[in-house]
Design an enzyme around this catalytic site. Sequence first.
Site, PDB file in Angstrom:
ATOM      1  N   VAL A 101     -10.666   3.170  -3.449  1.00  0.00           N
ATOM      2  CA  VAL A 101     -10.530   2.560  -4.970  1.00  0.00           C
ATOM      3  C   VAL A 101     -11.568   1.627  -5.092  1.00  0.00           C
ATOM      4  CG1 VAL A 101      -8.692   1.445  -6.069  1.00  0.00           C
ATOM      5  CG2 VAL A 101      -8.084   3.036  -4.215  1.00  0.00           C
ATOM      6  N   ASP A 144       0.965  -1.194  -0.101  1.00  0.00           N
ATOM      7  CA  ASP A 144      -0.106   0.065  -0.104  1.00  0.00           C
ATOM      8  C   ASP A 144       1.018   1.308   0.013  1.00  0.00           C
ATOM      9  OD1 ASP A 144      -3.341   0.645   1.032  1.00  0.00           O
ATOM     10  OD2 ASP A 144      -1.909   2.219   1.163  1.00  0.00           O
ATOM     11  N   HIS A 201     -10.183  -5.025  -3.040  1.00  0.00           N
ATOM     12  CA  HIS A 201      -9.031  -5.555  -2.648  1.00  0.00           C
ATOM     13  C   HIS A 201      -9.245  -5.693  -1.072  1.00  0.00           C
ATOM     14  CE1 HIS A 201      -9.809  -1.121  -2.277  1.00  0.00           C
ATOM     15  NE2 HIS A 201      -9.180  -0.975  -1.072  1.00  0.00           N
ATOM     16  N   ILE A 202      -8.242  -6.637  -0.655  1.00  0.00           N
ATOM     17  CA  ILE A 202      -8.200  -7.059   0.686  1.00  0.00           C
ATOM     18  C   ILE A 202      -6.837  -6.555   1.240  1.00  0.00           C
ATOM     19  CG2 ILE A 202      -7.960  -8.983   2.318  1.00  0.00           C
ATOM     20  CD1 ILE A 202      -9.090 -10.892   0.415  1.00  0.00           C
ATOM     21  N   HIS A 203      -6.850  -5.537   2.274  1.00  0.00           N
ATOM     22  CA  HIS A 203      -5.578  -5.067   3.061  1.00  0.00           C
ATOM     23  C   HIS A 203      -5.169  -6.242   4.078  1.00  0.00           C
ATOM     24  CE1 HIS A 203      -6.876  -0.608   2.442  1.00  0.00           C
ATOM     25  NE2 HIS A 203      -8.054  -0.996   2.356  1.00  0.00           N
TER      26      HIS A 203
HETATM   27  P1  DGP Z   1      -9.475   1.636   0.486  1.00  0.00           P
HETATM   28  O1  DGP Z   1      -9.631   2.736   1.260  1.00  0.00           O
HETATM   29  O2  DGP Z   1      -9.719   0.278   1.227  1.00  0.00           O
HETATM   30  O3  DGP Z   1     -10.186   1.606  -0.881  1.00  0.00           O
HETATM   31  O4  DGP Z   1      -7.902   1.508   0.203  1.00  0.00           O
HETATM   32  C1  DGP Z   1      -7.376   1.776  -1.004  1.00  0.00           C
HETATM   33  C2  DGP Z   1      -5.967   1.702  -0.524  1.00  0.00           C
HETATM   34  O5  DGP Z   1      -5.107   1.963  -1.933  1.00  0.00           O
HETATM   35  C3  DGP Z   1      -5.374   2.725   0.316  1.00  0.00           C
HETATM   36  O6  DGP Z   1      -4.861   2.335   1.658  1.00  0.00           O
HETATM   37  C4  DGP Z   1      -4.149   3.754  -0.617  1.00  0.00           C
HETATM   38  C5  DGP Z   1      -3.993   2.458  -1.548  1.00  0.00           C
HETATM   39  N1  DGP Z   1      -3.507   3.039  -2.921  1.00  0.00           N
HETATM   40  C6  DGP Z   1      -4.231   4.118  -3.340  1.00  0.00           C
HETATM   41  N2  DGP Z   1      -3.503   4.402  -4.720  1.00  0.00           N
HETATM   42  C7  DGP Z   1      -2.339   3.627  -4.590  1.00  0.00           C
HETATM   43  C8  DGP Z   1      -1.337   3.585  -5.790  1.00  0.00           C
HETATM   44  O7  DGP Z   1      -1.244   4.291  -6.730  1.00  0.00           O
HETATM   45  N3  DGP Z   1      -0.394   2.536  -5.515  1.00  0.00           N
HETATM   46  C9  DGP Z   1      -0.445   2.010  -4.055  1.00  0.00           C
HETATM   47  N4  DGP Z   1       0.523   0.926  -4.008  1.00  0.00           N
HETATM   48  N5  DGP Z   1      -1.585   1.897  -3.365  1.00  0.00           N
HETATM   49  C10 DGP Z   1      -2.381   2.795  -3.625  1.00  0.00           C
END
Ligand code: DGP
Length: 113
Positions: free
Chosen positions: A95, A30, A99-101
């Site tokens: 996003v 992330d 996705h799974i954190h």
């Molecule tokens: P959510 O809030 O659950 O939709 O999490 C989206 C996550 O995606 C957030 O923790 C930040 C991450 N994120 C957003 N844009 C990018 C990116 O361009 N690259 C990466 N590696 N992570 C990203």
Amino acid sequence: MSDTLFQKIIDRELPADIVYEDETSLVFRDINPVAPTHLLIIPKKQISMIAEAEEADQELLGHLLIVAGKVARKLGIEDAFRLVVNNGAGAQQTVFHLHIHLIAEREFSWPPG
Ligand code: DGP
């Protein structure tokens, strides 16, 4: 469904620190980590959120959990990690590509915020 940032990562149009990949899934770090280890486990198939997943996605969704365990073992964090799925803007999803954190190496409390 329009392409999201995560589709661009799958397509290698955006850089990411990728830690695992197979035919149907991708795992990368992330960009805004909330823990020393903060990974995102995504299907390559475009599913916007868990509420949009269908019966046909059953195997794929199960696979993502297997991948979570596999990556946790690979990184040596299998004893303590948390998986989180935010579904919808009201639950802080930003996003809209499922996705799974995977979060590890921090103190955890319960209930979560
Ligand atoms: P959510 O809030 O659950 O939709 O999490 C989206 C996550 O995606 C957030 O923790 C930040 C991450 N994120 C957003 N844009 C990018 C990116 O361009 N690259 C990466 N590696 N992570 C990203």
